[in-house]
Write a protein that holds these residues in place. Sequence first.
Motif, PDB file in Angstrom:
ATOM      1  N   PHE A 154       0.841  -1.205   0.000  1.00 53.65           N
ATOM      2  CA  PHE A 154       0.000   0.000   0.000  1.00 53.65           C
ATOM      3  C   PHE A 154       0.882   1.264   0.000  1.00 53.65           C
ATOM      4  O   PHE A 154       0.645   2.205  -0.766  1.00 53.65           O
ATOM      5  N   GLY A 155       1.887   1.269   0.869  1.00 56.06           N
ATOM      6  CA  GLY A 155       2.734   2.450   0.996  1.00 56.06           C
ATOM      7  C   GLY A 155       3.482   2.770  -0.278  1.00 56.06           C
ATOM      8  O   GLY A 155       3.628   3.940  -0.654  1.00 56.06           O
ATOM      9  N   LEU A 156       3.974   1.742  -0.959  1.00 51.55           N
ATOM     10  CA  LEU A 156       4.692   1.954  -2.212  1.00 51.55           C
ATOM     11  C   LEU A 156       3.818   2.666  -3.239  1.00 51.55           C
ATOM     12  O   LEU A 156       4.271   3.609  -3.919  1.00 51.55           O
ATOM     13  N   GLN A 157       2.569   2.259  -3.338  1.00 51.08           N
ATOM     14  CA  GLN A 157       1.671   2.893  -4.308  1.00 51.08           C
ATOM     15  C   GLN A 157       1.249   4.290  -3.856  1.00 51.08           C
ATOM     16  O   GLN A 157       1.080   5.189  -4.677  1.00 51.08           O
ATOM     17  N   ALA A 158       1.100   4.459  -2.563  1.00 50.46           N
ATOM     18  CA  ALA A 158       0.692   5.771  -2.048  1.00 50.46           C
ATOM     19  C   ALA A 158       1.746   6.832  -2.328  1.00 50.46           C
ATOM     20  O   ALA A 158       1.430   7.985  -2.626  1.00 50.46           O
ATOM     21  N   MET A 159       3.037   6.461  -2.226  1.00 52.06           N
ATOM     22  CA  MET A 159       4.132   7.413  -2.399  1.00 52.06           C
ATOM     23  C   MET A 159       4.530   7.611  -3.855  1.00 52.06           C
ATOM     24  O   MET A 159       5.434   8.403  -4.144  1.00 52.06           O
ATOM     25  N   SER A 160       3.878   6.934  -4.766  1.00 52.24           N
ATOM     26  CA  SER A 160       4.275   6.992  -6.167  1.00 52.24           C
ATOM     27  C   SER A 160       4.165   8.405  -6.729  1.00 52.24           C
ATOM     28  O   SER A 160       3.244   9.162  -6.399  1.00 52.24           O
ATOM     29  N   ASP A 161       5.108   8.743  -7.601  1.00 48.68           N
ATOM     30  CA  ASP A 161       5.092  10.052  -8.258  1.00 48.68           C
ATOM     31  C   ASP A 161       4.429  10.017  -9.624  1.00 48.68           C
ATOM     32  O   ASP A 161       4.475  11.022 -10.354  1.00 48.68           O
ATOM     33  N   PRO A 188       1.830  10.545 -12.506  1.00 55.27           N
ATOM     34  CA  PRO A 188       0.848  11.640 -12.594  1.00 55.27           C
ATOM     35  C   PRO A 188      -0.540  11.208 -12.124  1.00 55.27           C
ATOM     36  O   PRO A 188      -1.004  10.105 -12.427  1.00 55.27           O
ATOM     37  N   GLY A 189      -1.196  12.103 -11.383  1.00 58.82           N
ATOM     38  CA  GLY A 189      -2.564  11.860 -10.949  1.00 58.82           C
ATOM     39  C   GLY A 189      -2.730  10.682 -10.018  1.00 58.82           C
ATOM     40  O   GLY A 189      -3.780  10.019 -10.024  1.00 58.82           O
ATOM     41  N   VAL A 210      -3.422  10.432  -7.047  1.00 56.78           N
ATOM     42  CA  VAL A 210      -4.479  10.522  -6.033  1.00 56.78           C
ATOM     43  C   VAL A 210      -5.658   9.617  -6.391  1.00 56.78           C
ATOM     44  O   VAL A 210      -6.301   9.033  -5.508  1.00 56.78           O
ATOM     45  N   GLU A 211      -5.946   9.467  -7.686  1.00 51.83           N
ATOM     46  CA  GLU A 211      -7.063   8.619  -8.093  1.00 51.83           C
ATOM     47  C   GLU A 211      -6.755   7.147  -7.829  1.00 51.83           C
ATOM     48  O   GLU A 211      -7.641   6.376  -7.458  1.00 51.83           O
ATOM     49  N   ASN A 212      -5.496   6.749  -7.998  1.00 54.02           N
ATOM     50  CA  ASN A 212      -5.111   5.370  -7.688  1.00 54.02           C
ATOM     51  C   ASN A 212      -5.254   5.089  -6.197  1.00 54.02           C
ATOM     52  O   ASN A 212      -5.687   4.008  -5.790  1.00 54.02           O
ATOM     53  N   VAL A 213      -4.885   6.081  -5.388  1.00 50.66           N
ATOM     54  CA  VAL A 213      -4.994   5.907  -3.940  1.00 50.66           C
ATOM     55  C   VAL A 213      -6.461   5.829  -3.539  1.00 50.66           C
ATOM     56  O   VAL A 213      -6.838   5.044  -2.659  1.00 50.66           O
ATOM     57  N   ARG A 214      -7.296   6.633  -4.152  1.00 50.74           N
ATOM     58  CA  ARG A 214      -8.747   6.558  -3.861  1.00 50.74           C
ATOM     59  C   ARG A 214      -9.296   5.165  -4.163  1.00 50.74           C
ATOM     60  O   ARG A 214     -10.098   4.615  -3.399  1.00 50.74           O
ATOM     61  N   ALA A 274      -0.420  18.870  -5.767  1.00 49.51           N
ATOM     62  CA  ALA A 274      -0.895  19.079  -7.136  1.00 49.51           C
ATOM     63  C   ALA A 274      -1.606  20.425  -7.245  1.00 49.51           C
ATOM     64  O   ALA A 274      -2.380  20.813  -6.360  1.00 49.51           O
ATOM     65  N   LYS A 275      -1.322  21.136  -8.321  1.00 49.97           N
ATOM     66  CA  LYS A 275      -1.806  22.515  -8.435  1.00 49.97           C
ATOM     67  C   LYS A 275      -3.323  22.603  -8.553  1.00 49.97           C
ATOM     68  O   LYS A 275      -3.902  23.670  -8.333  1.00 49.97           O
ATOM     69  N   ASP A 276      -3.982  21.498  -8.899  1.00 51.38           N
ATOM     70  CA  ASP A 276      -5.447  21.525  -8.964  1.00 51.38           C
ATOM     71  C   ASP A 276      -6.090  21.304  -7.599  1.00 51.38           C
ATOM     72  O   ASP A 276      -7.323  21.323  -7.477  1.00 51.38           O
ATOM     73  N   GLY A 277      -5.256  21.088  -6.571  1.00 50.58           N
ATOM     74  CA  GLY A 277      -5.792  20.930  -5.221  1.00 50.58           C
ATOM     75  C   GLY A 277      -6.315  19.550  -4.910  1.00 50.58           C
ATOM     76  O   GLY A 277      -6.833  19.316  -3.806  1.00 50.58           O
ATOM     77  N   SER A 278      -6.173  18.594  -5.850  1.00 44.08           N
ATOM     78  CA  SER A 278      -6.749  17.253  -5.639  1.00 44.08           C
ATOM     79  C   SER A 278      -6.104  16.536  -4.457  1.00 44.08           C
ATOM     80  O   SER A 278      -6.783  15.798  -3.729  1.00 44.08           O
ATOM     81  N   GLY A 279      -4.798  16.752  -4.259  1.00 47.34           N
ATOM     82  CA  GLY A 279      -4.114  16.106  -3.137  1.00 47.34           C
ATOM     83  C   GLY A 279      -4.575  16.655  -1.803  1.00 47.34           C
ATOM     84  O   GLY A 279      -4.816  15.900  -0.846  1.00 47.34           O
TER      85      GLY A 279
END
Length: 481
Positions: free
Chosen positions: A361-368, A370-371, A373-377, A409-414
């Motif tokens: 879980f942690g490996l995927q959460a820290m991934s750089d 793009p986007g 946040v949707e994978n974490v959701r 993220a500049k769109d505020g999604s994070g």
Amino acid sequence: MDLYFKRHDGQAVTCEDFYAAMRDANNVDFANFLLWYSQAGTPTVKVTSFYNSEAKTYSLKFSQEVPPTPGQAVKEPMLIPVAVGLLDSNGKDMPLTSVYHDGMLQEVSTDGQPANTTVLLIKKKEEEFLFSEISERPVPSLLRGYSAPIRLDSDLMDTDLFFLLAHDSDEFNRWEAGQVLARNLMLSLVVDFQQNKPLAVKPDFVHGVRSILCDGSLDKEFIAKAIDLPGEGEIMDMMDIADPDAVHAVRSFIRKHLASELKAEFLKTVENNRSSDPYVFDHSNMSRRTLKNIALSYLATLEDAQITELALNEYKTATNMTDQFAALTALVQNPGETRDEVLADFYSKWEHDFLVVNKWFGLQAMSDIPGNVENVRKLLQHPAFDLRNPNKVRSLIGRFPNSPVNFHAKDGSGYKFMGEMILQVDKLNPQGASRLMSAFSRWKHYDETRQALAKAQLEMILSTNGISDNVFEIASKSLAA
């Protein structure tokens, strides 16, 4: 230490007792050493140097300053030990025979032989030390072995740092020279990136990394640490206004450039440090694995089919968790089918071990990627995730901010994701939710757009009915900071 135990074994003692034992056992005047206990703040020591070719002398001038802190506006000079060596033009340590200080000649020797390193004791606000019989302008190796916990500001040029990186016999300073050069390079390239200028890495920097990577006399764990770039958070801390996108782009560019220029060396490093032997937990094997895996991580940035096959082979043939997880980490740097397949395969192998699943879980959460946040959701809905389990919350939600480019993220999604999660966790575990709040603690360090988005989440959290005292306290302090 022997004197300390002889005097005080079995007693309740003070810092002053320990200080006295150090002073008496070494017969050294530690007059203002106790200021380290009574004065807050980290000293900054500035060093300037001058070589006199006619007199064959080399001087080092030190000035120290301890910044004011609440309740202590004025600070006294501290006792600061600075271990120093001087390198000649061939990169060899110069023999040090004597040094002048306060008009006094001090012999520098070890068992009657010239020393390669001497410790200069800085006790005043400004001090000067003069080395004699120095046949050529040396490159100083300052603060060897990190001899004092200070901030060092020297007049060393980039050429000097490259020289130290390639030749210094002191491993700490060799590492530090590389880190200083990398920080300076990254900060300068961030400016170029922000101004839409082409990015370039100096050949000297690549040569310095190569000299470390290919030096067979060095400890492998040291090599691994020395070739690793400073983290994105460290670079952003040095900026007046942090720019996560620029820092991430620059760090990624440098890593990819190094991987391209040193591809043969990295491939050889992986090959030479691969082992099919059973797992052994000792320094030799740990350092071997560490070096192999950081080399593999660099290579994976190239997005090359040959490298992907290499990483897959490392993943499939690994005889231990360290190597397998490192190969997995290298493979998931890049989005695509291979990433998805290897993540699914790893989970299927380890789904019954909750500690390993937390690492997954942690490996995927820290991934750089793009986007992310949707994978974490999506992972919040994974059957192995449980919002009521604090360890799983820390692994998935708590580690998401470790990817600055996605959290900020500049769109505020994070920010929006973390705000929502903090409120959900707060209903189940207020202490855990308050720990998640720390992600917002430095929101004013970013640009106005990000500040507004982060502030909106803090205000949203504070305006929610029924939030815990833990979360209210952290959120209100963060907003007021």
